[in-house]
Scaffold this motif. Structure first.
Motif, PDB file in Angstrom:
ATOM      1  N   GLY A  98       0.813  -1.210   0.000  1.00  0.00           N
ATOM      2  CA  GLY A  98       0.000   0.000   0.000  1.00  0.00           C
ATOM      3  C   GLY A  98       0.843   1.255   0.000  1.00  0.00           C
ATOM      4  N   ILE A 121      -7.848   0.267   2.200  1.00  0.00           N
ATOM      5  CA  ILE A 121      -7.448  -0.899   2.991  1.00  0.00           C
ATOM      6  C   ILE A 121      -8.432  -1.135   4.128  1.00  0.00           C
ATOM      7  CG2 ILE A 121      -5.653  -1.833   4.505  1.00  0.00           C
ATOM      8  CD1 ILE A 121      -3.585  -0.405   2.753  1.00  0.00           C
ATOM      9  N   ALA A 149      -7.748  -3.801  -3.599  1.00  0.00           N
ATOM     10  CA  ALA A 149      -7.498  -4.286  -2.242  1.00  0.00           C
ATOM     11  C   ALA A 149      -8.518  -5.354  -1.855  1.00  0.00           C
ATOM     12  CB  ALA A 149      -7.541  -3.115  -1.257  1.00  0.00           C
TER      13      ALA A 149
END
Length: 282
Positions: free
Chosen positions: A113, A161, A129
């Motif tokens: 990330g 995320i 994600a």
């Protein structure tokens, strides 16, 4: 389960993302998907001083102490971070990730990330994600999944995320609170590689120490630093004041590299991992 103060993590409340899975057993088989913090020094995390001091090695050592049959694989996820559209993501998921997944995986640690750092990457990552976790869940349904993020933080990536982890009930372990000066590496850090390499460095002066090491003074942005390395051979170009050596040791001269975790930073990442994942050691 021990938790970390939520107001230190991403600057907001993450209570809804700290899931209690109950106690899990020490794994037999794990997969780590990471970026430079996992493989930036070639075979280990940038900028640990050697292969025994990055977060993976510290986690691995503790698992091995409890379970000598434990094994794991490290997979670079940098290409997935760099995807700018869905087709690129699917190609990586099917051709790079899926061959590493199996029904007997007990643990998957995702540590990516940080490099999702352009508008196209961030846009693609919002769905990517989720598809990353979905692919893991499908191919490795028995695996406990953990996401470590982020040494370098983006609010957009954080949101993507968080949403993915919440949808698929994945532990999100934030490590941005660790990113403090004392936990970074530094210019002049000597790194011991796992394979022979070479480095060329413009010096202000150098000397050969009694133990055979090369002690080199060099400048970065006008400041003089000193480091000493062991070399199997070296060549001096006095006209250019450049020393080139071969061996296993290199010197950190780049500020971006130096901004990565040092040994203390990696130790803190491993500590966060074990604080947030409830494991039985019996």
């Amino acid at each position: 389960m021990m938790t970390v103060s939520c107001d230190k993590i991403f600057g907001e409340d993450l209570t809804d993302l700290i899931f209690d899975y109950g106690v899990i057993e020490v794994p037999d088989k794990a997969l780590f998907i990471g970026n430079s913090l996992l493989l930036g020094n070639g075979t280990f995390g940038m900028n640990a001083t050697d292969s025994l001091h990055d977060y993976h090695a510290l986690i691995q050592a503790r698992f091995l102490a409890a379970n000598p049959a434990y094994t794991d694989v490290k997979l670079s996820g940098i290409a997935f971070e760099g995807c700018e559209n869905h087709d690129q993501q699917l190609n990586w998921l099917e051709n790079t990730l899926r061959p590493q997944l199996s029904a007997d995986l007990d643990l998957v640690v995702i540590q990516i990330g940080d490099n999702v750092n352009t508008s196209k990457r961030r846009s693609a990552f919002e769905q990517g994600a989720k598809e990353l976790i979905a692919t893991i869940r499908e191919a490795s349904p028995n695996a406990h999944v953990v996401w470590l993020y982020g040494w370098y933080v983006s609010s957009n990536v954080t949101k993507s995320i968080k949403n993915a982890c919440k949808q698929y009930t994945v532990n999100l372990i934030a490590i941005n609170d660790i990113h403090e000066t004392e936990n970074e590496s530094s210019i002049a850090t000597v790194v011991t590689r796992t394979a022979p390499t070479s480095q060329a460095l413009k010096y202000t002066r150098y000397t050969v120490l009694p133990d055979g090491r090369l002690q080199i003074d060099f400048a970065v942005e006008g400041k003089i630093y000193t480091a000493a390395v062991r070399a199997t051979s070296y060549d001096d170009n006095p006209g250019a004041k450049t020393l080139t050596w071969q061996g296993y040791e290199t010197i950190t001269t780049d500020w971006h590299v130096a901004s990565h975790p040092g040994n203390s930073g990696f130790a803190q990442i491993a500590r966060h991992f074990f604080e947030m994942v409830n494991i039985t050691w019996e």
